[in-house]
Design an enzyme around this catalytic site. Structure first.
Site, PDB file in Angstrom:
ATOM      1  N   LYS A   1     -35.274 -27.852  22.364  1.00  0.00           N
ATOM      2  CA  LYS A   1     -33.889 -27.243  21.815  1.00  0.00           C
ATOM      3  C   LYS A   1     -34.309 -26.259  20.992  1.00  0.00           C
ATOM      4  O   LYS A   1     -33.767 -24.997  21.121  1.00  0.00           O
ATOM      5  CB  LYS A   1     -32.807 -28.264  21.421  1.00  0.00           C
ATOM      6  CG  LYS A   1     -32.652 -29.348  22.302  1.00  0.00           C
ATOM      7  CD  LYS A   1     -31.503 -30.320  21.521  1.00  0.00           C
ATOM      8  CE  LYS A   1     -32.032 -31.107  20.556  1.00  0.00           C
ATOM      9  NZ  LYS A   1     -33.094 -32.006  20.599  1.00  0.00           N
TER      10      LYS A   1
ATOM     11  N   ARG B   1     -23.668 -34.503  17.444  1.00  0.00           N
ATOM     12  CA  ARG B   1     -24.663 -35.691  17.928  1.00  0.00           C
ATOM     13  C   ARG B   1     -23.820 -36.925  18.127  1.00  0.00           C
ATOM     14  O   ARG B   1     -24.483 -37.657  18.697  1.00  0.00           O
ATOM     15  CB  ARG B   1     -25.532 -35.772  16.896  1.00  0.00           C
ATOM     16  CG  ARG B   1     -27.020 -35.684  17.273  1.00  0.00           C
ATOM     17  CD  ARG B   1     -27.604 -35.125  16.498  1.00  0.00           C
ATOM     18  NE  ARG B   1     -29.284 -35.493  16.440  1.00  0.00           N
ATOM     19  CZ  ARG B   1     -30.259 -34.775  16.318  1.00  0.00           C
ATOM     20  NH1 ARG B   1     -29.782 -33.225  16.088  1.00  0.00           N
ATOM     21  NH2 ARG B   1     -31.513 -35.153  16.147  1.00  0.00           N
TER      22      ARG B   1
ATOM     23  N   ARG C   1     -46.537 -32.113  18.032  1.00  0.00           N
ATOM     24  CA  ARG C   1     -45.857 -30.778  17.409  1.00  0.00           C
ATOM     25  C   ARG C   1     -46.567 -30.557  15.812  1.00  0.00           C
ATOM     26  O   ARG C   1     -46.583 -31.667  15.387  1.00  0.00           O
ATOM     27  CB  ARG C   1     -44.334 -30.945  17.469  1.00  0.00           C
ATOM     28  CG  ARG C   1     -43.699 -29.991  16.411  1.00  0.00           C
ATOM     29  CD  ARG C   1     -42.166 -29.954  16.733  1.00  0.00           C
ATOM     30  NE  ARG C   1     -41.393 -31.234  16.487  1.00  0.00           N
ATOM     31  CZ  ARG C   1     -40.139 -31.552  16.516  1.00  0.00           C
ATOM     32  NH1 ARG C   1     -39.222 -30.548  16.966  1.00  0.00           N
ATOM     33  NH2 ARG C   1     -39.855 -32.597  16.354  1.00  0.00           N
TER      34      ARG C   1
ATOM     35  N   ARG D   1     -44.257 -33.157  11.197  1.00  0.00           N
ATOM     36  CA  ARG D   1     -42.843 -33.826  10.481  1.00  0.00           C
ATOM     37  C   ARG D   1     -43.032 -35.398  10.440  1.00  0.00           C
ATOM     38  O   ARG D   1     -43.638 -36.062  11.383  1.00  0.00           O
ATOM     39  CB  ARG D   1     -41.797 -33.450  11.516  1.00  0.00           C
ATOM     40  CG  ARG D   1     -40.967 -32.343  11.076  1.00  0.00           C
ATOM     41  CD  ARG D   1     -39.926 -31.774  12.109  1.00  0.00           C
ATOM     42  NE  ARG D   1     -39.067 -32.646  12.712  1.00  0.00           N
ATOM     43  CZ  ARG D   1     -38.151 -32.524  13.509  1.00  0.00           C
ATOM     44  NH1 ARG D   1     -37.732 -31.232  13.897  1.00  0.00           N
ATOM     45  NH2 ARG D   1     -36.946 -33.435  13.713  1.00  0.00           N
TER      46      ARG D   1
ATOM     47  N   ARG E   1     -35.698 -42.699  17.290  1.00  0.00           N
ATOM     48  CA  ARG E   1     -34.693 -41.298  17.446  1.00  0.00           C
ATOM     49  C   ARG E   1     -34.159 -41.333  19.057  1.00  0.00           C
ATOM     50  O   ARG E   1     -33.067 -41.237  19.270  1.00  0.00           O
ATOM     51  CB  ARG E   1     -35.479 -40.103  17.301  1.00  0.00           C
ATOM     52  CG  ARG E   1     -35.825 -40.055  15.561  1.00  0.00           C
ATOM     53  CD  ARG E   1     -36.808 -38.913  15.445  1.00  0.00           C
ATOM     54  NE  ARG E   1     -36.534 -37.657  15.875  1.00  0.00           N
ATOM     55  CZ  ARG E   1     -37.514 -36.672  15.877  1.00  0.00           C
ATOM     56  NH1 ARG E   1     -38.794 -36.913  15.641  1.00  0.00           N
ATOM     57  NH2 ARG E   1     -36.943 -35.503  16.267  1.00  0.00           N
TER      58      ARG E   1
END
Ligand code: AP5
Length: 228
Positions: free
Chosen positions: A28, A101, A136, A169, A180
């Protein structure tokens, strides 16, 4: 910002508000950056706003830090206030990246007078989510996003622009990613039904895109939907 011809840049509607929906790691944020470059939308990423608050040590940052580390959701009223405050004086189209969300957040936007034109849902199997988020790396100062295999920095471990370190992160570790994903299934997926119903009533466009493809192919699909 890159310069595009007017015809190329023009989205379908002048002040289009778009929601990017999809599991963590679906791309996203990556696609949001492309869309802002191409169309001049204003990106509204609640994840970035919350991380900035944490980095700045504000009261909000202190309130939400442990929530983000656990992969849980920040309370709806906090998010709704944050977003409405940001968009109220705005004169451009918005790209809502990671918000709403929950159905309560969607209702909060609606009641706050934020019309939504298009919902783009990205789909990605769980195992690819874990792979993408495991690889990432981000530059904390700018939010620039890399991937160790798919989009490595020019020099290992440092940001292309500043030469500063890029980091993982804290919520991208595998156990938190799995938490998550559960949160996504339980609290965010009901939005799919919510917006599909709105689409059936002609209130919004709803388009689903498989995120299991390369960066450019997804970008092309997204841009064609926005211009359509
Ligand atoms: P947030 O920052 O919004 O995280 P997220 O939605 O979980 O999304 P991500 O940023 O993890 O992934 P992405 O889909 O943007 O993927 P990306 O483009 O980086 O939220 C973080 C936390 O904040 C939440 O857990 C919650 O606690 C809180 N929060 C935020 N908003 C909230 C809200 N509204 N309500 C309540 N709480 C909220 O891509 C991922 C990786 O894959 C990158 O390395 C990228 O380079 C790579 N990649 C991307 N596309 C491709 C491709 N096509 N091929 C190969 N690799 C790719």
């Amino acid at each position: 910002m890159r310069v595009y011809s007017r015809a190329l840049r023009e989205p379908r509607e002048a002040f289009m508000n778009i929601i990017l929906l999809g599991p963590p790691g679906a791309g996203k944020g990556t696609q949001a950056q492309y869309m802002c470059e191409t169309f001049g939308f204003r990106q509204v990423s609640t994840g970035d706003m919350l991380r900035e608050a944490i980095a700045a040590g504000t009261e909000l940052g202190e309130q939400v830090e442990s929530i983000l580390s656990a992969g849980d959701l920040v309370p709806d009223d906090v998010i709704i206030r944050l977003v409405l405050e940001l968009v109220k004086a705005s004169t451009t189209g918005h790209l809502f990246d990671g918000v709403p969300r929950t159905v309560a957040q969607a209702e909060g936007l609606r009641e706050g007078g934020v019309p939504i034109n298009l919902v783009l849902e990205f789909t990605l199997p769980d195992q690819l989510v874990v792979e993408r988020l495991g690889g990432r790396r981000v530059h904390p100062g700018s939010g620039r996003v890399y991937h160790l295999q798919h989009r490595p920095p020019r020099s290992a471990g440092v940001d292309d622009v500043t030469g500063e370190p890029i980091v993982q992160r804290p919520d991208d570790r595998e156990d938190t990613v799995r938490a998550r994903l559960s949160v996504y299934r339980e609290q965010t997926m009901p939005l799919i039904d919510y917006y599909e119903r709105a689409a059936a009533d002609g209130l919004v466009r709803y388009v689903r895109i498989s995120a299991d493809d390369n960066f450019a192919a997804i970008r092309e699909q997204v841009e064609s939907v926005v211009r359509d």
